[in-house]
Structure formats: structure tokens, C-alpha cells
Design a protein around this motif. Structure first.
Motif, PDB file in Angstrom:
ATOM      1  N   ASN A 144       0.847  -1.197   0.000  1.00 40.39           N
ATOM      2  CA  ASN A 144       0.000   0.000   0.000  1.00 40.39           C
ATOM      3  C   ASN A 144       0.875   1.237   0.000  1.00 40.39           C
ATOM      4  O   ASN A 144       2.000   1.214   0.492  1.00 40.39           O
ATOM      5  CB  ASN A 144      -1.014  -0.017   1.156  1.00 40.39           C
ATOM      6  CG  ASN A 144      -0.373   0.149   2.512  1.00 40.39           C
ATOM      7  OD1 ASN A 144      -0.042   1.262   2.915  1.00 40.39           O
ATOM      8  ND2 ASN A 144      -0.199  -0.961   3.223  1.00 40.39           N
ATOM      9  N   ASP A 153     -12.685   0.072  -6.165  1.00 43.28           N
ATOM     10  CA  ASP A 153     -11.843  -0.947  -6.774  1.00 43.28           C
ATOM     11  C   ASP A 153     -11.321  -0.412  -8.092  1.00 43.28           C
ATOM     12  O   ASP A 153     -12.039   0.297  -8.806  1.00 43.28           O
ATOM     13  CB  ASP A 153     -12.637  -2.229  -7.009  1.00 43.28           C
ATOM     14  CG  ASP A 153     -13.025  -2.947  -5.732  1.00 43.28           C
ATOM     15  OD1 ASP A 153     -12.410  -2.691  -4.682  1.00 43.28           O
ATOM     16  OD2 ASP A 153     -13.944  -3.770  -5.781  1.00 43.28           O
ATOM     17  N   HIS A 177      -4.591  -5.702  -3.912  1.00 44.58           N
ATOM     18  CA  HIS A 177      -5.436  -6.870  -3.649  1.00 44.58           C
ATOM     19  C   HIS A 177      -5.197  -7.944  -4.705  1.00 44.58           C
ATOM     20  O   HIS A 177      -6.121  -8.648  -5.091  1.00 44.58           O
ATOM     21  CB  HIS A 177      -6.919  -6.479  -3.659  1.00 44.58           C
ATOM     22  CG  HIS A 177      -7.396  -5.844  -2.402  1.00 44.58           C
ATOM     23  ND1 HIS A 177      -8.013  -6.544  -1.409  1.00 44.58           N
ATOM     24  CD2 HIS A 177      -7.327  -4.557  -1.981  1.00 44.58           C
ATOM     25  CE1 HIS A 177      -8.329  -5.718  -0.423  1.00 44.58           C
ATOM     26  NE2 HIS A 177      -7.918  -4.507  -0.742  1.00 44.58           N
ATOM     27  N   GLN A 203      -7.369  -1.097  -4.423  1.00 42.99           N
ATOM     28  CA  GLN A 203      -8.399  -0.190  -3.942  1.00 42.99           C
ATOM     29  C   GLN A 203      -7.787   1.174  -3.683  1.00 42.99           C
ATOM     30  O   GLN A 203      -6.600   1.295  -3.388  1.00 42.99           O
ATOM     31  CB  GLN A 203      -9.046  -0.719  -2.661  1.00 42.99           C
ATOM     32  CG  GLN A 203      -9.897  -1.946  -2.904  1.00 42.99           C
ATOM     33  CD  GLN A 203     -10.584  -2.434  -1.655  1.00 42.99           C
ATOM     34  OE1 GLN A 203     -10.045  -2.359  -0.558  1.00 42.99           O
ATOM     35  NE2 GLN A 203     -11.793  -2.964  -1.824  1.00 42.99           N
TER      36      GLN A 203
END
Length: 160
Positions: free
Chosen positions: A8, A49, A116, A121
Motif C-alpha cells: 500500500n 476498486d 489486492h 483499492q
């Protein structure tokens, strides 16, 4: 180079409201070959998404499980296709978030990109941190429940 979205990253929006897609995510998108960036609001989260062909294939696979005349198909298609956008990625790897996407997520001046695997996301950073904290707490509970269950004995093992 990997073909999965992992990790992330948090990036700030510039003065024009653009944000840079992390370079490792851009590499996955380039390998995928999708023109632009496909995005839709997450069904049950204040995130959206994003991805390319792999995300589109997943959506198509989910929809294929239902008759195209069923209420389930109609609802899913409306939620996943009817609210989607294809964002243009500029030559510097930046995207402009629409007002609808910003309103859904609460994004103001920074975006957290969360891998993911086949998709990623986009979150407002403090909302992602709260989501991550809650996910970790749920997983600690699962781990405690699993560790408290007795495992079957194996022949020849101590205590068997």
C-alpha cells in the motif's frame, strides 16, 4: 516485475486534483494492457476498486454465475458496471478522480492505494487505517479461535 498489485502507498493529490498511481501498480497495469484505469465504487466499503483486464474478467466471471435475466445479475451489473468509470492515465502516470468517486470515498487531499492481487483499492488514508485496524482485530480473533481448537492427534506424535 510482478503481475499482482501488492502493498500500500499513500500519495497526495496535486493542485489540479491529480494523483500519481504508484510505479509498481503502473507496471502491473502496463503488463495487463488495459487502456486507462477501470474503477467502480466498492460494494460495501468507502473505497473503490481499480484495475484493468484482470478486474474486468473477475466481474465478468461473477456475472456469468447468474442468468442475465435474474435480479441478482441485474443488481450486480448495475453496481459493478453501471457505476464504473474508465479513468485516463496521463503520460506521468496520474489520474484525475471524479467528484462521484471522491464523494464515495471521502478523498480530499491524499489517496491510499491498497493492493489486492488482481485489483487494487483507493481509500481516504484515515478510513483505510481504520479498515486495516478492524481487519487485523478480526484476524486476531480468528487466530485465537483456531489456536484454541484441539488438533487431531497424529499416530506416533508425542501425546498420541
Amino acid at each position: 516485475m510482478t503481475d499482482r498489485f501488492v502493498s500500500n502507498f499513500t500519495n497526495r493529490l496535486d493542485a489540479k486534483g491529480r494523483v500519481s498511481i504508484p510505479s509498481s501498480f503502473r507496471a502491473v497495469l502496463a503488463k495487463d494492457g488495459y487502456e486507462g484505469l477501470y474503477v467502480h465504487p466498492a460494494l460495501d466499503l468507502t473505497a473503490f476498486d481499480a484495475g484493468g483486464h484482470a478486474l474486468r474478467k473477475t466481474i465478468d466471471d461473477i456475472l456469468a454465475r447468474f442468468s442475465p435475466f435474474s435480479e441478482e445479475w441485474e443488481s450486480l451489473s448495475t453496481a459493478l458496471n453501471g457505476t464504473s468509470e474508465v479513468l485516463k492515465v496521463d503520460p506521468e502516470g496520474r489520474i484525475m478522480l471524479s467528484e462521484a468517486l471522491r464523494a464515495h470515498t471521502g478523498i480530499a487531499d491524499a489517496v491510499t492505494f491498497v493492493g489486492h492481487g488482481h485489483k487494487f483499492q483507493l481509500w481516504e488514508p484515515s478510513r483505510f487505517q481504520a479498515h486495516l485496524d478492524a481487519a487485523r482485530a478480526r484476524l486476531r480473533d480468528v487466530k485465537r479461535a483456531l489456536s484454541s481448537q484441539s488438533l487431531p492427534s497424529v499416530a506416533g506424535a508425542p501425546g498420541a
